[in-house]
Scaffold this active site. Structure first.
Site, PDB file in Angstrom:
ATOM      1  N   HIS A   1       0.848  -1.194   0.000  1.00 37.85           N
ATOM      2  CA  HIS A   1       0.000   0.000   0.000  1.00 37.85           C
ATOM      3  C   HIS A   1       0.884   1.245   0.000  1.00 37.85           C
ATOM      4  CE1 HIS A   1       0.523   1.769   4.070  1.00 37.85           C
ATOM      5  NE2 HIS A   1       0.803   0.536   4.441  1.00 37.85           N
ATOM      6  N   CYS A   2       0.287   2.365  -0.352  1.00 33.96           N
ATOM      7  CA  CYS A   2       0.924   3.671  -0.184  1.00 33.96           C
ATOM      8  C   CYS A   2      -0.127   4.582   0.445  1.00 33.96           C
ATOM      9  CB  CYS A   2       1.484   4.216  -1.505  1.00 33.96           C
ATOM     10  SG  CYS A   2       0.306   4.285  -2.858  1.00 33.96           S
ATOM     11  N   GLU A   3      -0.106   5.861   0.142  1.00 27.63           N
ATOM     12  CA  GLU A   3      -1.075   6.747   0.792  1.00 27.63           C
ATOM     13  C   GLU A   3      -2.505   6.437   0.358  1.00 27.63           C
ATOM     14  OE1 GLU A   3      -1.844  11.517   1.692  1.00 27.63           O
ATOM     15  OE2 GLU A   3      -0.250  10.906   0.312  1.00 27.63           O
TER      16      GLU A   3
ATOM     17  N   TYR B   1      -3.201   3.801   2.994  1.00 27.57           N
ATOM     18  CA  TYR B   1      -3.121   4.135   4.421  1.00 27.57           C
ATOM     19  C   TYR B   1      -4.249   5.073   4.841  1.00 27.57           C
ATOM     20  CZ  TYR B   1      -1.321   5.664   8.939  1.00 27.57           C
ATOM     21  OH  TYR B   1      -1.191   5.940  10.279  1.00 27.57           O
TER      22      TYR B   1
END
Length: 260
Positions: free
Chosen positions: A157-159, A199
């Site tokens: 995942h990232c933002e 996130y």
């Protein structure tokens, strides 16, 4: 229906000895296997068995029956539709269940891979996650010993899980295929997921599973210099993939920050 994710995996594996520019991504992977007899150097009968074995695996992967990327079993975690049709997505709710141990009876190990920049990660991350935002980080992960008797699941995942996370997911799968090109369809990490919404979505629902309980966005006003530094260091993951389009609003905000 042919699943784009598996076709991508197979083609990258079959053409692992070629430069990416030489790979024909529109060609059927089965046709690619049949053509490979001209360059493998394998004896005809052995090559026929080898080819038929790969074709059988490719057909299994393309059948849309929910098999993981090495064709050995079905996905463990409940999947959901995502914006990246070539990647397998899970919801924040499922990840919370994973953290709470609800799948411990079927999963040996889980690594949550946070592809955000270090200042974002340090400003708040999912409990137990590791920060991995460069190609070197991915290659280091692939070099770690993996127990054959355990199912090791990766969750990227990232933002927002819109660009950096998906791109890192794809890079790991391509590198994994190349490392195991002599034993197709074997993979070090055949079961990989993308956290839908990233996130931000997870933090909005499960702040108690974040450490510290905080959320620092990539475009934070106090980290303009950090953003510039890490974008260069990571070779600008964002926006490099032609299959992904950064929103006009996001590009505008990013441009303002990087121009400061």
């Amino acid at each position: 229906m042919v699943r784009r994710r598996d076709a991508f995996d197979v083609r990258r594996g079959l053409f692992s000895g070629k430069r990416s520019a030489d790979v024909n991504l529109t060609e059927s992977p089965i046709h690619a296997v049949k053509k490979s007899k001209d360059v493998t150097g394998i004896a005809p009968k052995s090559h026929e068995r080898y080819t038929n074995g790969i074709i059988s695996t490719v057909e299994t992967l393309e059948s849309g029956n929910g098999m993981i990327a090495d064709g050995s079993s079905k996905y463990t975690l409940p999947k959901m539709p995502g914006k990246h049709s070539d990647l397998t997505a899970i919801s924040p709710e499922i990840l919370a269940d994973v953290i709470h141990g609800c799948f411990n009876d079927v999963i040996g190990d889980v690594t949550i891979i946070d592809c955000r920049y270090p200042y974002e990660f340090e400003g708040g991350h999912i409990r137990g996650a590791v920060n991995c935002y460069t190609k070197d980080d991915v290659n280091s992960l692939l070099q770690k010993p993996v127990a054959d008797d355990k199912r090791h699941v990766l969750i990227f995942h990232c933002e927002f899980s819109s660009e950096r996370g998906p791109k890192m997911y794809r890079f790991l799968r391509a590198q994994d295929r190349m490392l195991n090109s002599d034993s197709y369809p074997r993979l070090n990490f055949p079961e990989v997921y993308l956290l839908h919404g990233g996130y931000k979505a997870f933090f909005n629902k499960y702040q108690g599973l974040c450490d510290p309980i905080s959320y620092k966005p990539m475009l934070h006003e106090n980290h303009v210099a950090d953003l510039r530094h890490f974008r260069v260091k990571s070779k600008s993951w964002t926006g490099e993939d032609g299959n992904q389009k950064t929103s006009r609003r996001h590009r505008s905000r990013l441009g303002r920050y990087l121009s400061l």
